[in-house]
Design a protein around this motif. Structure first.
Motif, PDB file in Angstrom:
ATOM      1  N   LEU A 179       0.834  -1.202   0.000  1.00 49.71           N
ATOM      2  CA  LEU A 179       0.000   0.000   0.000  1.00 49.71           C
ATOM      3  C   LEU A 179       0.872   1.256   0.000  1.00 49.71           C
ATOM      4  O   LEU A 179       0.664   2.179  -0.800  1.00 49.71           O
ATOM      5  N   ILE A 180       1.865   1.279   0.880  1.00 49.84           N
ATOM      6  CA  ILE A 180       2.733   2.449   0.991  1.00 49.84           C
ATOM      7  C   ILE A 180       3.609   2.590  -0.246  1.00 49.84           C
ATOM      8  O   ILE A 180       3.880   3.701  -0.708  1.00 49.84           O
ATOM      9  N   ALA A 181       4.019   1.475  -0.842  1.00 50.75           N
ATOM     10  CA  ALA A 181       4.765   1.536  -2.104  1.00 50.75           C
ATOM     11  C   ALA A 181       3.928   2.206  -3.191  1.00 50.75           C
ATOM     12  O   ALA A 181       4.454   2.971  -4.009  1.00 50.75           O
ATOM     13  N   GLY A 182       2.629   1.953  -3.177  1.00 51.76           N
ATOM     14  CA  GLY A 182       1.735   2.616  -4.134  1.00 51.76           C
ATOM     15  C   GLY A 182       1.686   4.124  -3.911  1.00 51.76           C
ATOM     16  O   GLY A 182       1.713   4.908  -4.871  1.00 51.76           O
ATOM     17  N   TYR A 183       1.636   4.544  -2.651  1.00 51.40           N
ATOM     18  CA  TYR A 183       1.673   5.980  -2.343  1.00 51.40           C
ATOM     19  C   TYR A 183       3.004   6.575  -2.809  1.00 51.40           C
ATOM     20  O   TYR A 183       3.046   7.674  -3.375  1.00 51.40           O
TER      21      TYR A 183
END
Length: 195
Positions: A179-183
């Motif tokens: 999820l944070i990689a997507g951000y």
């Protein structure tokens, strides 16, 4: 960086077209701290912003951990080795852009930044202090190591590696790593478009 372009890009990509002035102000503190740091790898900046976006529940302002550590060892007067402490009469639950926790982390970060964080943990909620904690803790910085978990952005973003998924280990294992990689990718795209 053209901040107007940057904010226009992230407003659409990350804030559903409804970015608030408070979010803009919070991001500006982090961008200014980044510029003062002399760091240049924009992948690092994107990952820091992505971390703050996640850890502050998208407010982009330093916040106190929801529940203030209730039910967690650091929410009690315990050191990391679970030995109790009496002084200072404070609890070291998550605060700031990266949710700084534990007695030892407040003590070491305070020493590195010459800020009395152990005596006044609420200072981690000051936007300038919080941005400095994030930059020092997530890079090798003054300590020459990642201050939170022993690894840093240098381990995951360098000349041969570009790994926003495993970079989550800088803060909290692989919790919400994808999820944070997507951000991170959205912030990085915005930074590139505004350069």
């Amino acid at each position: 960086m053209n901040r107007k372009t940057f904010f226009s890009e992230i407003n659409t990509a990350l804030f559903s077209g409804r970015i608030t002035q408070s979010q803009v102000d919070g991001i500006n503190f982090k961008l200014t701290a980044w510029e003062k740091s002399g760091l240049t790898d924009i992948r690092w900046l994107a990952y820091m912003l992505a971390t703050s976006y996640h850890e502050t529940a998208r407010t982009m302002q330093p916040i106190e951990e929801y529940g203030k550590g209730k039910g967690r060892p650091y929410g009690q007067k315990l050191r990391h080795d679970r030995k109790p402490y009496i002084f200072p009469d404070k609890l070291y639950y998550g605060r700031g852009d990266v949710q700084l926790t534990w007695y030892e982390n407040y003590a070491s970060m305070g020493a590195l930044l010459s800020i009395p964080l152990l005596e006044r943990p609420e200072l981690a909620l000051d936007p300038d202090v919080s941005a400095r904690i994030m930059i020092e803790g997530m890079t090798r910085g003054k300590s020459n190591r990642g201050d939170f978990t022993g690894v840093s952005l240098e381990n995951y973003f360098n000349a041969v590696k570009d790994d926003p998924v495993h970079a989550r280990r800088i803060i909290n294992g692989l919790d919400k790593a994808n999820l944070i990689a997507g951000y991170h990718n959205k912030f990085l795209t915005a930074i590139r478009k505004s350069s």
